[in-house]
Design a protein around this motif. Sequence first.
Motif, PDB file in Angstrom:
ATOM      1  N   LEU A  11       8.501  19.357  78.272  1.00 50.34           N
ATOM      2  CA  LEU A  11       9.797  18.787  77.875  1.00 50.34           C
ATOM      3  C   LEU A  11       9.693  17.332  77.433  1.00 50.34           C
ATOM      4  N   GLN A  12       8.530  16.735  77.627  1.00 45.40           N
ATOM      5  CA  GLN A  12       8.291  15.335  77.276  1.00 45.40           C
ATOM      6  C   GLN A  12       9.259  14.421  78.030  1.00 45.40           C
ATOM      7  N   ILE A  22      17.184  17.240  81.809  1.00 46.03           N
ATOM      8  CA  ILE A  22      16.309  18.397  81.629  1.00 46.03           C
ATOM      9  C   ILE A  22      16.974  19.427  80.722  1.00 46.03           C
ATOM     10  N   VAL A  23      18.228  19.756  81.016  1.00 45.12           N
ATOM     11  CA  VAL A  23      18.947  20.751  80.216  1.00 45.12           C
ATOM     12  C   VAL A  23      19.143  20.256  78.784  1.00 45.12           C
ATOM     13  N   ALA A  24      19.508  18.995  78.624  1.00 38.05           N
ATOM     14  CA  ALA A  24      19.720  18.437  77.288  1.00 38.05           C
ATOM     15  C   ALA A  24      18.432  18.478  76.473  1.00 38.05           C
ATOM     16  N   SER A  28      17.748  20.665  73.104  1.00 43.80           N
ATOM     17  CA  SER A  28      17.355  19.939  71.904  1.00 43.80           C
ATOM     18  C   SER A  28      16.055  20.502  71.314  1.00 43.80           C
ATOM     19  N   LEU A  29      15.050  20.678  72.163  1.00 42.91           N
ATOM     20  CA  LEU A  29      13.774  21.212  71.689  1.00 42.91           C
ATOM     21  C   LEU A  29      13.918  22.654  71.225  1.00 42.91           C
ATOM     22  N   ILE A  54       9.184  30.397  73.687  1.00 43.33           N
ATOM     23  CA  ILE A  54       8.922  31.165  74.904  1.00 43.33           C
ATOM     24  C   ILE A  54       8.493  30.234  76.027  1.00 43.33           C
ATOM     25  N   GLU A  55       7.653  29.275  75.707  1.00 43.58           N
ATOM     26  CA  GLU A  55       7.200  28.298  76.686  1.00 43.58           C
ATOM     27  C   GLU A  55       8.383  27.494  77.235  1.00 43.58           C
ATOM     28  N   LEU A  56       9.294  27.102  76.350  1.00 43.56           N
ATOM     29  CA  LEU A  56      10.493  26.391  76.791  1.00 43.56           C
ATOM     30  C   LEU A  56      11.341  27.255  77.718  1.00 43.56           C
TER      31      LEU A  56
END
Length: 69
Positions: A11-12, A22-24, A28-29, A54-56
Amino acid sequence: MITEERAFYILQLEQTASAEEIVARYESLKDQYRKIKDETEDLRTRLAYQLKQIELDDVFIFFRRKQRI
């Protein structure tokens, strides 16, 4: 298997990030990756960004299970 350190790396974000951050960042990503995947004609790029999505999703599930979000 995703670790907390890896999840924040994906998530950088810093490990001190709030649930809202985290949710934002996830949303966004996810949108950014979907846009890139949908706009490209290159199959490899499409597959790469589908894997990133999928990773996200795995990160999102990880944080839900850990009750961080």
